[in-house]
Design a protein around this motif. Structure first.
Motif, PDB file in Angstrom:
ATOM      1  N   THR A  94       0.819  -1.217   0.000  1.00  0.00           N
ATOM      2  CA  THR A  94       0.000   0.000   0.000  1.00  0.00           C
ATOM      3  C   THR A  94       0.852   1.267   0.000  1.00  0.00           C
ATOM      4  OG1 THR A  94      -0.121   0.153   2.427  1.00  0.00           O
ATOM      5  CG2 THR A  94      -1.773  -1.227   1.320  1.00  0.00           C
ATOM      6  N   MET A  95       2.170   1.123   0.150  1.00  0.00           N
ATOM      7  CA  MET A  95       3.043   2.283   0.254  1.00  0.00           C
ATOM      8  C   MET A  95       3.432   2.790  -1.132  1.00  0.00           C
ATOM      9  SD  MET A  95       5.465   1.044   3.453  1.00  0.00           S
ATOM     10  CE  MET A  95       6.675   2.338   3.152  1.00  0.00           C
ATOM     11  N   PRO A  96       3.470   4.097  -1.302  1.00  0.00           N
ATOM     12  CA  PRO A  96       3.936   4.637  -2.584  1.00  0.00           C
ATOM     13  C   PRO A  96       5.421   4.358  -2.771  1.00  0.00           C
ATOM     14  CG  PRO A  96       3.630   6.403  -0.981  1.00  0.00           C
ATOM     15  CD  PRO A  96       3.094   5.157  -0.356  1.00  0.00           C
ATOM     16  N   GLN A  97       5.811   4.096  -4.004  1.00  0.00           N
ATOM     17  CA  GLN A  97       7.217   3.880  -4.307  1.00  0.00           C
ATOM     18  C   GLN A  97       7.872   5.207  -4.673  1.00  0.00           C
ATOM     19  OE1 GLN A  97       8.255   0.292  -6.639  1.00  0.00           O
ATOM     20  NE2 GLN A  97       6.042   0.012  -6.954  1.00  0.00           N
ATOM     21  N   PRO A  98       9.180   5.346  -4.410  1.00  0.00           N
ATOM     22  CA  PRO A  98      10.054   4.377  -3.739  1.00  0.00           C
ATOM     23  C   PRO A  98       9.859   4.430  -2.235  1.00  0.00           C
ATOM     24  CG  PRO A  98      11.297   6.353  -4.251  1.00  0.00           C
ATOM     25  CD  PRO A  98       9.923   6.564  -4.829  1.00  0.00           C
ATOM     26  N   PHE A  99      10.203   3.325  -1.560  1.00  0.00           N
ATOM     27  CA  PHE A  99      10.086   3.293  -0.109  1.00  0.00           C
ATOM     28  C   PHE A  99      11.300   2.611   0.510  1.00  0.00           C
ATOM     29  CE2 PHE A  99       7.518  -0.422  -1.582  1.00  0.00           C
ATOM     30  CZ  PHE A  99       8.255  -1.449  -1.018  1.00  0.00           C
ATOM     31  N   PHE A 100      11.528   2.958   1.755  1.00  0.00           N
ATOM     32  CA  PHE A 100      12.502   2.248   2.588  1.00  0.00           C
ATOM     33  C   PHE A 100      11.733   1.610   3.729  1.00  0.00           C
ATOM     34  CE2 PHE A 100      14.677   2.133   6.650  1.00  0.00           C
ATOM     35  CZ  PHE A 100      15.740   1.282   6.365  1.00  0.00           C
ATOM     36  N   ALA A 101      12.004   0.332   3.995  1.00  0.00           N
ATOM     37  CA  ALA A 101      11.352  -0.354   5.112  1.00  0.00           C
ATOM     38  C   ALA A 101      12.364  -1.217   5.846  1.00  0.00           C
ATOM     39  CB  ALA A 101      10.190  -1.220   4.613  1.00  0.00           C
ATOM     40  N   GLY A 102      12.229  -1.256   7.143  1.00  0.00           N
ATOM     41  CA  GLY A 102      13.043  -2.129   7.971  1.00  0.00           C
ATOM     42  C   GLY A 102      12.156  -3.113   8.711  1.00  0.00           C
ATOM     43  N   PHE A 103      12.691  -4.289   8.955  1.00  0.00           N
ATOM     44  CA  PHE A 103      11.958  -5.323   9.698  1.00  0.00           C
ATOM     45  C   PHE A 103      12.917  -5.982  10.675  1.00  0.00           C
ATOM     46  CE2 PHE A 103      11.390  -9.979   9.953  1.00  0.00           C
ATOM     47  CZ  PHE A 103      10.210 -10.027  10.685  1.00  0.00           C
ATOM     48  N   PHE A 104      12.412  -6.279  11.870  1.00  0.00           N
ATOM     49  CA  PHE A 104      13.205  -6.961  12.898  1.00  0.00           C
ATOM     50  C   PHE A 104      12.388  -8.143  13.393  1.00  0.00           C
ATOM     51  CE2 PHE A 104      16.916  -5.778  15.680  1.00  0.00           C
ATOM     52  CZ  PHE A 104      16.972  -6.964  16.387  1.00  0.00           C
ATOM     53  N   SER A 105      12.879  -9.356  13.166  1.00  0.00           N
ATOM     54  CA  SER A 105      12.128 -10.552  13.562  1.00  0.00           C
ATOM     55  C   SER A 105      12.244 -10.789  15.063  1.00  0.00           C
ATOM     56  CB  SER A 105      12.627 -11.773  12.795  1.00  0.00           C
ATOM     57  OG  SER A 105      13.864 -12.237  13.318  1.00  0.00           O
ATOM     58  N   LEU A 106      11.458 -11.738  15.594  1.00  0.00           N
ATOM     59  CA  LEU A 106      11.530 -11.996  17.038  1.00  0.00           C
ATOM     60  C   LEU A 106      11.336 -13.454  17.432  1.00  0.00           C
ATOM     61  CD1 LEU A 106       8.332 -12.406  17.857  1.00  0.00           C
ATOM     62  CD2 LEU A 106       8.336  -9.943  18.038  1.00  0.00           C
ATOM     63  N   SER A 107      10.890 -14.303  16.511  1.00  0.00           N
ATOM     64  CA  SER A 107      10.528 -15.665  16.923  1.00  0.00           C
ATOM     65  C   SER A 107      11.721 -16.551  17.249  1.00  0.00           C
ATOM     66  CB  SER A 107       9.675 -16.336  15.834  1.00  0.00           C
ATOM     67  OG  SER A 107       8.423 -15.694  15.723  1.00  0.00           O
ATOM     68  N   SER A 108      12.880 -16.278  16.670  1.00  0.00           N
ATOM     69  CA  SER A 108      14.063 -17.111  16.938  1.00  0.00           C
ATOM     70  C   SER A 108      14.793 -16.600  18.170  1.00  0.00           C
ATOM     71  CB  SER A 108      14.984 -17.114  15.715  1.00  0.00           C
ATOM     72  OG  SER A 108      15.120 -15.814  15.173  1.00  0.00           O
ATOM     73  N   HIS A 109      14.093 -16.563  19.263  1.00  0.00           N
ATOM     74  CA  HIS A 109      14.574 -15.977  20.518  1.00  0.00           C
ATOM     75  C   HIS A 109      14.177 -16.909  21.655  1.00  0.00           C
ATOM     76  CE1 HIS A 109      15.320 -13.039  23.671  1.00  0.00           C
ATOM     77  NE2 HIS A 109      15.750 -12.166  22.780  1.00  0.00           N
ATOM     78  N   HIS A 110      14.959 -16.871  22.710  1.00  0.00           N
ATOM     79  CA  HIS A 110      14.580 -17.608  23.915  1.00  0.00           C
ATOM     80  C   HIS A 110      13.149 -17.225  24.294  1.00  0.00           C
ATOM     81  CE1 HIS A 110      14.434 -18.499  28.263  1.00  0.00           C
ATOM     82  NE2 HIS A 110      15.298 -19.464  27.970  1.00  0.00           N
ATOM     83  N   PRO A 111      12.276 -18.168  24.674  1.00  0.00           N
ATOM     84  CA  PRO A 111      12.539 -19.562  25.068  1.00  0.00           C
ATOM     85  C   PRO A 111      12.502 -20.572  23.938  1.00  0.00           C
ATOM     86  CG  PRO A 111      10.270 -19.017  25.557  1.00  0.00           C
ATOM     87  CD  PRO A 111      10.882 -17.769  24.977  1.00  0.00           C
ATOM     88  N   PHE A 112      12.749 -20.132  22.689  1.00  0.00           N
ATOM     89  CA  PHE A 112      12.938 -21.024  21.552  1.00  0.00           C
ATOM     90  C   PHE A 112      11.725 -21.921  21.296  1.00  0.00           C
ATOM     91  CE2 PHE A 112      17.317 -20.531  23.447  1.00  0.00           C
ATOM     92  CZ  PHE A 112      17.686 -19.501  22.594  1.00  0.00           C
ATOM     93  N   LYS A 113      10.582 -21.273  21.075  1.00  0.00           N
ATOM     94  CA  LYS A 113       9.354 -21.995  20.756  1.00  0.00           C
ATOM     95  C   LYS A 113       9.009 -21.785  19.281  1.00  0.00           C
ATOM     96  CE  LYS A 113       6.485 -20.033  23.534  1.00  0.00           C
ATOM     97  NZ  LYS A 113       5.214 -19.767  24.244  1.00  0.00           N
ATOM     98  N   VAL A 114       8.140 -22.642  18.782  1.00  0.00           N
ATOM     99  CA  VAL A 114       7.546 -22.455  17.464  1.00  0.00           C
ATOM    100  C   VAL A 114       6.042 -22.584  17.632  1.00  0.00           C
ATOM    101  CG1 VAL A 114       9.567 -23.341  16.233  1.00  0.00           C
ATOM    102  CG2 VAL A 114       7.722 -24.913  16.874  1.00  0.00           C
ATOM    103  N   PRO A 115       5.244 -22.062  16.681  1.00  0.00           N
ATOM    104  CA  PRO A 115       3.800 -22.232  16.791  1.00  0.00           C
ATOM    105  C   PRO A 115       3.416 -23.701  16.874  1.00  0.00           C
ATOM    106  CG  PRO A 115       4.337 -20.616  15.097  1.00  0.00           C
ATOM    107  CD  PRO A 115       5.630 -21.243  15.516  1.00  0.00           C
ATOM    108  N   GLU A 116       2.360 -23.953  17.590  1.00  0.00           N
ATOM    109  CA  GLU A 116       1.957 -25.344  17.854  1.00  0.00           C
ATOM    110  C   GLU A 116       1.795 -26.150  16.568  1.00  0.00           C
ATOM    111  OE1 GLU A 116      -1.674 -27.641  20.199  1.00  0.00           O
ATOM    112  OE2 GLU A 116      -1.165 -25.577  20.727  1.00  0.00           O
ATOM    113  N   LYS A 117       1.265 -25.515  15.505  1.00  0.00           N
ATOM    114  CA  LYS A 117       1.026 -26.261  14.264  1.00  0.00           C
ATOM    115  C   LYS A 117       2.322 -26.680  13.573  1.00  0.00           C
ATOM    116  CE  LYS A 117       0.542 -22.275  11.149  1.00  0.00           C
ATOM    117  NZ  LYS A 117      -0.358 -21.621  10.168  1.00  0.00           N
ATOM    118  N   TYR A 118       3.452 -26.104  14.001  1.00  0.00           N
ATOM    119  CA  TYR A 118       4.733 -26.451  13.394  1.00  0.00           C
ATOM    120  C   TYR A 118       5.587 -27.349  14.290  1.00  0.00           C
ATOM    121  CZ  TYR A 118       3.878 -23.045   9.702  1.00  0.00           C
ATOM    122  OH  TYR A 118       3.353 -22.364   8.639  1.00  0.00           O
ATOM    123  N   THR A 119       5.003 -27.869  15.338  1.00  0.00           N
ATOM    124  CA  THR A 119       5.747 -28.777  16.209  1.00  0.00           C
ATOM    125  C   THR A 119       6.243 -29.987  15.413  1.00  0.00           C
ATOM    126  OG1 THR A 119       4.422 -28.118  18.117  1.00  0.00           O
ATOM    127  CG2 THR A 119       5.634 -30.188  18.303  1.00  0.00           C
TER     128      THR A 119
END
Length: 643
Positions: free
Chosen positions: A427-452
């Protein structure tokens, strides 16, 4: 003046709450006074801009007042009958008046002192004046020059003492077991609120509130001083790292050896491509199979099959490093080209310095800018830092607004949040700059139940969630590749920092910072692998030079695509520097080298060459000292922009 008498089991706690509320109002008035006294230094701040600063300032006032009044809070909260004794009450009153007099005095001092420093007074003031023999004279000179502040101080303390006497807790006629149970329960409530108050919240992901959090409420770094209060600034910087200027080189030699103002390339046109930074939590280089084909006898596959496939279509490097070991070290390095030394930059006394950033530079060229992090807004201080970095739109857990995808601790699972990001980018007009910071690969090292059981567990607990986050990346690119902006985008993938290691090759001090750094431009001729040293703070200049950005800018980093090979990598833990150049790696205490290794021939760092290879040690020592001189000078003198 009428006195309000409080009775019942709750009376001393009501008394405490009323007085604390009164102090919050007083600090609000002191903040308004600070602004009015220095209004000429905040020319862009009007009533509309001031209101969120006043509201945001309450967070910092709560912290400061809790610390200042910790003894008073204890005196009124302990469940004992003698706290109603007249002498005890008088002692409590004077503890309250004296401790809060200190806080009021510190705030008033900055009414006058701020124009000289352009910062709230910090813990450095003790070191600044520690060698002065005429402190008493300086003190009296200050009082004479600012006599009106002394009068205001006396009036405010008199007001505090007067208002204190307006409320009084009356001793109960009977002390039964119910009284003690209620009082003890209320003491626990006070402890609970005290802990949350001084940390800035109770969430698992909440880090203790720091100076940089004031950036949530301002548009310019200098305006943070309105949001802050002086006791808070001093308390939070008593143990801060104070850099010292050094003069190893003349100015001319320093600019020749290590220039930090990057000049545009005249012959390269500015390509206004979209830019997306994907910063992956804990994605150590060790976990990436395609970057470790020699591990485990050549059989090692790693835990990032999608990233491996992307690297085959990208440009990357074999020697890539983080500039720090914490998540909060990563953003300034990647977004601003400023690494952390001694302590995280965003927690340092220099966090209010004026900086440039890739978001600001591209934003000035007409780019839309956004940042995505699935944690509760305010977590890790990211939203505040992004505000200061010039990012216009911040998307966190609040904007996602669906707790069904909450992982229960850190924030929204990476896969759904990255899909949310893809839809927002569309939805953003071009050109754009975007940053993303993930969080799931962090202690306590869980994954969603459906991916067990879906992703390999590996010998380390982090391996399974690394596989999940890699899968989230795959799904993001699958979605993004169908969108109209995709083919005009430069993606940069890196980790925030390395983490636990399994292989001995990564259990060394050098590779404790090893991460992947990958440049991917779909459909463009940007493919290959180089053995050049590259670090997080090189990302900004590399991207800007690749785009052909046509103005000078500041960064401590280097252009990774430049054919020059005299660049270096530096990272820091406490008082120790790690310095990499060419094949060599040196550990340094900031004054002298401590050890030296040839990483090409001695990956496990078994043979210290410090004594036998003095010429190499001297060369690396000289380059590191050039970095230290530039870094310290520019931090101390607030010169982190191109002039």
């Amino acid at each position: 003046m009428k006195q309000f008498k409080l009775t019942g089991y709750f009376n001393t706690f009501f008394e405490l709450a009323l007085r604390f509320l009164g102090l919050l109002i007083l600090y609000m008035l002191l903040r308004i006074g600070f602004f009015l006294f220095n209004k000429g230094l905040f020319p862009t701040v009007g009533v509309e801009e001031l209101l969120p600063m006043l509201i945001g300032g309450v967070r910092f006032d709560i912290v400061a007042l809790l610390y200042l009044n910790i003894l008073y809070v204890l005196l009124l909260s302990i469940p004992v009958p003698f706290k109603y004794n007249r002498i005890y009450q008088q002692v409590a009153k004077w503890v309250f008046v004296v401790t809060n007099s200190v806080g009021i005095a510190l705030n008033l001092v900055d009414y006058a002192y701020y124009p000289f420093t352009l910062k709230r007074t910090t813990g450095t003031v003790f070191g600044q004046f520690s060698n002065e023999s005429n402190l008493l004279s300086l003190f009296f000179d200050f009082l004479i020059d600012y006599w009106y502040l002394l009068i205001l101080f006396i009036l405010l303390i008199g007001l505090v003492a007067k208002l204190y006497d307006m409320v009084k807790a009356i001793r109960p006629t009977h002390f039964g077991w119910k009284h003690y149970v209620v009082q003890f329960a209320l003491l626990l409530v006070v402890v609970f609120f005290f802990i949350g108050g001084v940390r800035g919240g109770w969430a698992h992901s909440t880090r203790p509130i720091t100076l940089s959090n004031a950036g949530d409420y301002v548009k310019n770094p200098e305006e943070m001083n309105i949001v802050l209060n002086t006791p808070f600034s001093m308390l939070k910087t008593l143990k801060a790292v104070h850099l010292k200027e050094v003069d190893y080189y003349s100015d001319a030699d320093l600019q020749r050896i290590y220039p930090v103002i990057h000049q545009p390339q005249d012959s390269v046109p500015f390509k206004k491509m979209n830019v997306v930074f994907l910063i992956m939590e804990s994605f150590a280089k060790e976990y990436v199979g395609s970057l470790n084909k020699d591990l485990d006898g050549g059989k090692y596959k790693g835990y990032t099959p999608f990233l491996d496939s992307l690297i085959g279509q990208s440009y990357t490097f074999t020697q890539t490093y983080a500039n720090g070991r914490k998540s909060i070290d990563a953003l300034p390095s990647v977004i601003t080209g400023v690494p952390s030394v001694g302590e995280p930059f965003v927690l340092s006394i220099y966090s209010g310095n004026k900086t440039t950033s890739i978001a600001k530079l591209l934003g000035n060229e007409g780019y839309e800018t956004a940042f995505f992090h699935g944690a509760p807004n305010g977590s890790m201080g990211f939203s505040a830092y992004m505000q200061l970095a010039g990012v216009k739109h911040y998307y966190g857990k609040d904007e996602y607004n669906n707790d069904a995808d909450f992982d229960g601790i850190w924030g929204i699972w990476d896969e759904p949040f990255m899909q949310f990001m893809a839809s927002k980018l569309n939805t953003m007009p071009q050109p754009f700059f975007a940053g993303f910071f993930s969080l799931s690969s962090h202690h306590p090292f869980k994954v969603p139940e459906k991916y067990t059981g879906v992703f390999p567990k590996g010998p380390l607990p982090v391996h399974e969630p690394i596989g999940y986050s890699d899968h989230a990346l795959r799904e993001f690119f699958a979605t993004a590749s169908k969108m109209p902006w995709y083919d005009n985008t430069l993606f940069v993938l890196c980790a925030d920092h390395s983490t636990t290691s399994f292989f001995p090759e990564y259990s060394t001090s050098a590779n404790a910072f090893a991460i992947p750094i990958v440049f991917y431009a779909p459909g463009k001729n940007l493919k290959g692998k180089d053995d050049k040293l590259v670090q997080q703070m090189d990302i900004m200049p590399t991207v800007l030079n690749y785009l052909g950005y046509d103005k000078p800018y500041f960064s401590f980093g280097f252009d990774a695509f430049s054919p020059r090979k005299d660049n270096f990598v530096v990272n820091n833990i406490g008082d120790a520097f790690n310095f990499y150049q060419g094949d060599y790696y040196m550990v340094h205490d900031g004054v002298k080298p401590l050890s030296l290794y040839n990483l090409r021939e001695d990956r496990l760092q078994k043979k210290d060459l410090l004594k036998s290879d003095k010429a190499i040690a001297d060369s690396l020592d000289g380059k590191l000292k050039a970095f230290i001189q530039q870094y310290n000078y520019r931090m101390i003198h607030n010169k982190l922009v191109a002039e």
